[in-house]
Design a protein around this motif. Sequence first.
Motif, mmCIF file in Angstrom:
data_model
loop_
_atom_site.group_PDB
_atom_site.id
_atom_site.type_symbol
_atom_site.label_atom_id
_atom_site.label_comp_id
_atom_site.label_asym_id
_atom_site.label_seq_id
_atom_site.Cartn_x
_atom_site.Cartn_y
_atom_site.Cartn_z
ATOM 1 N N PHE A 5 0.823 -1.208 0.000
ATOM 2 C CA PHE A 5 0.000 0.000 0.000
ATOM 3 C C PHE A 5 0.858 1.259 0.000
ATOM 4 C CE2 PHE A 5 -3.242 -2.968 1.520
ATOM 5 C CZ PHE A 5 -4.270 -2.635 0.662
ATOM 6 N N ALA A 6 1.959 1.236 0.733
ATOM 7 C CA ALA A 6 2.843 2.406 0.796
ATOM 8 C C ALA A 6 3.428 2.713 -0.585
ATOM 9 C CB ALA A 6 3.955 2.176 1.817
ATOM 10 N N LYS A 7 3.858 1.681 -1.298
ATOM 11 C CA LYS A 7 4.414 1.885 -2.641
ATOM 12 C C LYS A 7 3.356 2.416 -3.606
ATOM 13 C CE LYS A 7 8.096 -1.523 -2.381
ATOM 14 N NZ LYS A 7 8.558 -2.844 -2.823
ATOM 15 N N ARG A 8 2.162 1.839 -3.563
ATOM 16 C CA ARG A 8 1.099 2.271 -4.464
ATOM 17 C C ARG A 8 0.634 3.692 -4.152
ATOM 18 N NH1 ARG A 8 3.660 -0.648 -6.131
ATOM 19 N NH2 ARG A 8 3.373 -2.816 -6.574
ATOM 20 N N GLU A 9 0.687 4.061 -2.900
ATOM 21 C CA GLU A 9 0.317 5.426 -2.522
ATOM 22 C C GLU A 9 1.375 6.412 -3.000
ATOM 23 O OE1 GLU A 9 0.477 9.040 -0.498
ATOM 24 O OE2 GLU A 9 1.788 7.450 0.194
ATOM 25 N N SER A 10 2.641 6.070 -2.805
ATOM 26 C CA SER A 10 3.706 7.015 -3.150
ATOM 27 C C SER A 10 3.922 7.153 -4.657
ATOM 28 C CB SER A 10 5.019 6.637 -2.458
ATOM 29 O OG SER A 10 5.473 5.378 -2.903
ATOM 30 N N ASP A 11 3.621 6.104 -5.435
ATOM 31 C CA ASP A 11 3.822 6.230 -6.893
ATOM 32 C C ASP A 11 2.581 6.749 -7.634
ATOM 33 O OD1 ASP A 11 2.093 4.052 -7.278
ATOM 34 O OD2 ASP A 11 3.666 2.673 -7.935
ATOM 35 N N GLY A 12 1.515 7.050 -6.889
ATOM 36 C CA GLY A 12 0.322 7.639 -7.493
ATOM 37 C C GLY A 12 -0.720 6.646 -7.981
ATOM 38 N N THR A 13 -0.431 5.344 -7.867
ATOM 39 C CA THR A 13 -1.369 4.324 -8.336
ATOM 40 C C THR A 13 -2.701 4.414 -7.609
ATOM 41 O OG1 THR A 13 0.455 2.848 -8.883
ATOM 42 C CG2 THR A 13 -1.719 1.828 -8.617
ATOM 43 N N THR A 14 -2.657 4.674 -6.311
ATOM 44 C CA THR A 14 -3.883 4.743 -5.508
ATOM 45 C C THR A 14 -4.833 5.794 -6.060
ATOM 46 O OG1 THR A 14 -2.706 4.009 -3.540
ATOM 47 C CG2 THR A 14 -4.792 5.165 -3.193
ATOM 48 N N HIS A 15 -4.335 6.992 -6.281
ATOM 49 C CA HIS A 15 -5.192 8.076 -6.781
ATOM 50 C C HIS A 15 -5.660 7.814 -8.212
ATOM 51 C CE1 HIS A 15 -5.126 10.731 -3.360
ATOM 52 N NE2 HIS A 15 -3.855 10.425 -3.201
ATOM 53 N N ARG A 16 -4.786 7.260 -9.038
ATOM 54 C CA ARG A 16 -5.200 6.961 -10.411
ATOM 55 C C ARG A 16 -6.321 5.925 -10.435
ATOM 56 N NH1 ARG A 16 0.279 7.257 -11.222
ATOM 57 N NH2 ARG A 16 0.515 5.002 -11.337
ATOM 58 N N ALA A 17 -6.198 4.868 -9.643
ATOM 59 C CA ALA A 17 -7.231 3.826 -9.603
ATOM 60 C C ALA A 17 -8.549 4.398 -9.084
ATOM 61 C CB ALA A 17 -6.776 2.663 -8.723
ATOM 62 N N HIS A 18 -8.467 5.173 -8.023
ATOM 63 C CA HIS A 18 -9.671 5.773 -7.449
ATOM 64 C C HIS A 18 -10.334 6.716 -8.445
ATOM 65 C CE1 HIS A 18 -11.943 8.684 -5.004
ATOM 66 N NE2 HIS A 18 -12.286 7.607 -4.337
ATOM 67 N N GLN A 106 -1.316 10.233 5.158
ATOM 68 C CA GLN A 106 -1.440 9.875 3.742
ATOM 69 C C GLN A 106 -1.653 8.371 3.569
ATOM 70 O OE1 GLN A 106 1.317 11.333 5.028
ATOM 71 N NE2 GLN A 106 3.182 10.541 4.131
ATOM 72 N N ARG A 107 -1.142 7.538 4.494
ATOM 73 C CA ARG A 107 -1.391 6.097 4.426
ATOM 74 C C ARG A 107 -2.846 5.795 4.760
ATOM 75 N NH1 ARG A 107 2.822 6.585 2.312
ATOM 76 N NH2 ARG A 107 4.759 5.552 2.800
ATOM 77 N N SER A 108 -3.399 6.489 5.750
ATOM 78 C CA SER A 108 -4.824 6.315 6.064
ATOM 79 C C SER A 108 -5.663 6.720 4.862
ATOM 80 C CB SER A 108 -5.225 7.172 7.269
ATOM 81 O OG SER A 108 -4.643 6.690 8.435
ATOM 82 N N GLY A 109 -5.300 7.819 4.231
ATOM 83 C CA GLY A 109 -6.019 8.270 3.044
ATOM 84 C C GLY A 109 -5.959 7.248 1.923
ATOM 85 N N ALA A 110 -4.780 6.650 1.727
ATOM 86 C CA ALA A 110 -4.626 5.629 0.689
ATOM 87 C C ALA A 110 -5.502 4.423 0.987
ATOM 88 C CB ALA A 110 -3.163 5.208 0.576
#
Length: 143
Positions: A5-18, A106-110
């Motif tokens: 989750f930390a990697k996906r949050e930091s590379d922007g994957t989380t926001h792109r998927a959402h 930011q991890r909670s947000g992710a």
Amino acid sequence: MYDYFAKRESDGTTHRAHNLLRDRPRRSSGRRVAASRPDVAKIRVDGGYTNATIDHGATLGIDVEVVKRPSSRGFQPLPKRWMVERTFGRVMQHRRLARDYETLPQRSGAMIHWAMANTMSRALTEESTLSWRTETHFHTISA
């Protein structure tokens, strides 16, 4: 799991998927699509908020309305409050979000973004979430 989750949050994957999923359930159900950055003009809060919150909202140009509980007994949905409670319920279905385990906001947000992505993808596929009360769920656990 945390590292994933930390990697996906930091590379922007989380926001792109959402963001890819955000408007699709609304469109598929015929509802209006929300703006990507809507201006907040009004918020509703429960009776636990103080005048300081109302005053702070006013400085930002936001109308803060305190929604009081009715004095009568029994269940009565409060205006718009049910939407917030429904969202909290959906977030709580994700075990890691049942408690505040994260040290970084930011991890909670992710984690919340992934929980909402799960909710949106289930809405699009019309797949429901198994309830712990479902008889099938009990058989799966005991098997």
